[in-house]
Scaffold this motif. Structure first.
Motif, PDB file in Angstrom:
ATOM      1  N   HIS A   1       0.853  -1.206   0.000  1.00 21.02           N
ATOM      2  CA  HIS A   1       0.000   0.000   0.000  1.00 21.02           C
ATOM      3  C   HIS A   1       0.884   1.249   0.000  1.00 21.02           C
ATOM      4  CE1 HIS A   1      -3.687  -2.313   0.844  1.00 21.02           C
ATOM      5  NE2 HIS A   1      -2.912  -3.049   1.621  1.00 21.02           N
ATOM      6  N   PRO A   2       1.575   1.532  -1.099  1.00 19.98           N
ATOM      7  CA  PRO A   2       2.483   2.686  -1.144  1.00 19.98           C
ATOM      8  C   PRO A   2       1.766   4.022  -1.020  1.00 19.98           C
ATOM      9  CG  PRO A   2       2.221   1.716  -3.331  1.00 19.98           C
ATOM     10  CD  PRO A   2       1.565   0.786  -2.370  1.00 19.98           C
ATOM     11  N   ASP A   3       0.437   4.019  -1.202  1.00 16.41           N
ATOM     12  CA  ASP A   3      -0.323   5.263  -1.113  1.00 16.41           C
ATOM     13  C   ASP A   3      -0.809   5.549   0.314  1.00 16.41           C
ATOM     14  OD1 ASP A   3      -1.906   2.953  -1.310  1.00 16.41           O
ATOM     15  OD2 ASP A   3      -3.674   4.135  -1.876  1.00 16.41           O
ATOM     16  N   ARG A   4      -0.525   4.650   1.261  1.00 13.59           N
ATOM     17  CA  ARG A   4      -0.958   4.828   2.650  1.00 13.59           C
ATOM     18  C   ARG A   4       0.258   4.873   3.567  1.00 13.59           C
ATOM     19  NH1 ARG A   4      -5.982   2.309   3.493  1.00 13.59           N
ATOM     20  NH2 ARG A   4      -5.926   3.144   5.626  1.00 13.59           N
ATOM     21  N   GLU A   5       0.082   5.499   4.722  1.00 16.15           N
ATOM     22  CA  GLU A   5       1.116   5.493   5.757  1.00 16.15           C
ATOM     23  C   GLU A   5       0.868   4.296   6.688  1.00 16.15           C
ATOM     24  OE1 GLU A   5       3.793   7.267   6.519  1.00 16.15           O
ATOM     25  OE2 GLU A   5       3.668   8.651   4.818  1.00 16.15           O
ATOM     26  N   ILE A   6       1.857   3.446   6.834  1.00 14.88           N
ATOM     27  CA  ILE A   6       1.732   2.276   7.701  1.00 14.88           C
ATOM     28  C   ILE A   6       2.541   2.534   8.965  1.00 14.88           C
ATOM     29  CG2 ILE A   6       2.440  -0.113   8.022  1.00 14.88           C
ATOM     30  CD1 ILE A   6       0.811   1.375   4.891  1.00 14.88           C
ATOM     31  N   VAL A   7       1.866   2.455  10.106  1.00 18.05           N
ATOM     32  CA  VAL A   7       2.497   2.686  11.404  1.00 18.05           C
ATOM     33  C   VAL A   7       2.474   1.382  12.189  1.00 18.05           C
ATOM     34  CG1 VAL A   7       2.468   3.978  13.555  1.00 18.05           C
ATOM     35  CG2 VAL A   7       1.785   5.102  11.424  1.00 18.05           C
ATOM     36  N   PHE A   8       3.636   0.948  12.631  1.00 20.74           N
ATOM     37  CA  PHE A   8       3.722  -0.243  13.469  1.00 20.74           C
ATOM     38  C   PHE A   8       3.750   0.179  14.933  1.00 20.74           C
ATOM     39  CE2 PHE A   8       6.512  -3.441  15.656  1.00 20.74           C
ATOM     40  CZ  PHE A   8       5.555  -4.444  15.712  1.00 20.74           C
ATOM     41  N   PHE A   9       2.807  -0.344  15.716  1.00 22.33           N
ATOM     42  CA  PHE A   9       2.727  -0.070  17.155  1.00 22.33           C
ATOM     43  C   PHE A   9       3.793  -0.946  17.830  1.00 22.33           C
ATOM     44  CE2 PHE A   9      -0.572   0.315  20.868  1.00 22.33           C
ATOM     45  CZ  PHE A   9       0.410   0.880  21.667  1.00 22.33           C
ATOM     46  N   ALA A  10       4.988  -0.401  17.963  1.00 18.31           N
ATOM     47  CA  ALA A  10       6.130  -1.164  18.485  1.00 18.31           C
ATOM     48  C   ALA A  10       6.054  -1.220  20.004  1.00 18.31           C
ATOM     49  CB  ALA A  10       7.437  -0.514  18.041  1.00 18.31           C
TER      50      ALA A  10
END
Length: 378
Positions: free
Chosen positions: A135-144
């Motif tokens: 999904h290059p058009d979205r921001e992916i955030v990993f809850f680390a």
């Protein structure tokens, strides 16, 4: 099964229990109350109740459950920040499954997902990175989230994202450090501890050396332990033996996996990607100096807290919930007035009932009838 049953031998367990009883009697002859040993790791708490170890110990020895569950120590304000990230229509929030049901101030991640937030359960940070690639058009955030146990895999994922030039991936970094938490516990006048059973998984990464401050400055013995029944019983015996001999040292029962210097590759990756925060809020323990990681300035472009505006509020726990006191070791789960009634794994009020490593979840699943028989009829 070979290499498992050897660590569950009943005869060897009985021998260790007899020695523990002798040491417990010896140590309590000149003092009131039992010897209090904290098992720091939630995985140890789970094993203790799974195998019924606490019920086998003499009355002279008491196990105190520590803040070693990374899901449990996450404060509500940080959960609210994660929910705020997920409610951004351009964000996909990736998280481990046991975080999804932890209550924030108004709702959990699971409830936010039900209302339309794009929250996806993953098994590793690499899964989150794969979502970013799709999904290059979205921001992916990993809850680390997690202690030093899981921080290396997060750091290595950031390094891989950098190598691959993936720019729509970032971390909401909540990795925490175990030794500053132990120091915070030892500064609490309400909690009197005689020693520690040290965490096995964390120690596989950081090694045995960082615990020297606990033995040398605070004069409390530490034994790093494995997770099988004989591991835990032997570690408890080793702590008691130190107390009986007037020693305060760091001993390594889990030598088959834990090395003195730790995992150098993992430590190098963490040192490159992370730096230590001035302070981090822990549920029940408050702000603890130098107890959490944040992104190193060289990797600020992977920092969700720099990319997005977050509430950053401190939120008090539910008034009926004793999670804070349980995480500090001041109370046992059955001393919470909503344990097993208003608060259950299916409908948790506090974080300690959510994760399988939480003390309340362990008591509920394995120790409820043994520890608080009056609750059985509820």
């Amino acid at each position: 099964m070979k290499y498992v049953q050897e660590f569950r031998d009943p005869q060897k367990a009985q021998g260790l229990l007899q020695q523990i009883e002798v040491l417990g009697q010896q140590l309590t002859q000149s003092r009131p109350g039992p010897i209090k040993i904290m098992e720091v790791c939630g995985g140890h708490t789970h094993s203790i109740f799974k195998y019924g170890l606490e019920s086998l110990l003499p009355s002279t020895v008491e196990l105190v459950h520590g803040p070693g569950c990374p899901v449990c120590i996450m404060p509500k304000g940080r959960l609210d920040d994660a929910i705020a990230l997920a409610q951004n229509p351009n964000v996909i929030l990736a998280t481990f499954g046991d975080v999804m049901r932890v209550p924030g101030s108004k709702q959990s991640l699971l409830q936010a997902k039900a209302e339309g937030a794009d929250i996806r359960m993953v098994y590793s940070p690499l899964d989150a990175l794969a979502i970013a690639q799709k999904h290059p058009d979205r921001e992916i955030v990993f809850f680390a989230i997690g202690f030093e146990t899981t921080a290396p895999s997060t750091a290595l994922t950031v390094l891989q994202a950098e190598r691959q030039g993936i720019k729509n991936f970032s971390l909401f970094c909540n990795h925490v450090l175990v030794v500053p938490a132990l120091e915070a516990l030892l500064s609490n006048p309400d909690l009197q501890l005689d020693g520690f059973i040290g965490p096995g998984h964390v120690s596989m990464v950081i090694g045995a050396r960082p615990y020297q401050v606990i033995a040398q400055r605070y004069r409390k013995p530490v034994t790093i332990s494995g997770f099988e029944p004989l591991d835990i019983l032997q570690s408890l015996w080793m702590v008691l033996r130190q107390l009986a001999e007037g020693r305060c040292e760091v001993e390594n029962q889990y030598a088959r996996l834990v090395q003195e210097q730790g995992n150098l590759v993992a430590l190098e990756a963490m040192a490159k990607v992370f730096t230590v925060r001035e302070q981090f809020e822990w549920r029940g323990l408050g702000d603890i100096p130098a107890s959490g990681f944040k992104m190193h300035p060289d990797y600020a472009h992977f920092d969700a807290e720099a990319k997005f505006t977050l509430p950053h509020r401190q939120v008090a726990d539910h008034k009926a919930c004793a999670c804070g006191e349980i995480l500090k070791g001041v109370k046992k789960p059955w001393e919470c007035k909503v344990f097993g009634t208003g608060c259950t794994p299916e409908h948790p009020i506090g974080a300690c009932m959510v994760s399988s490593e939480g003390a309340c979840a362990a008591y509920y699943k394995y120790g409820r009838a043994q520890t608080a028989p009056e609750l059985v009829s509820r």
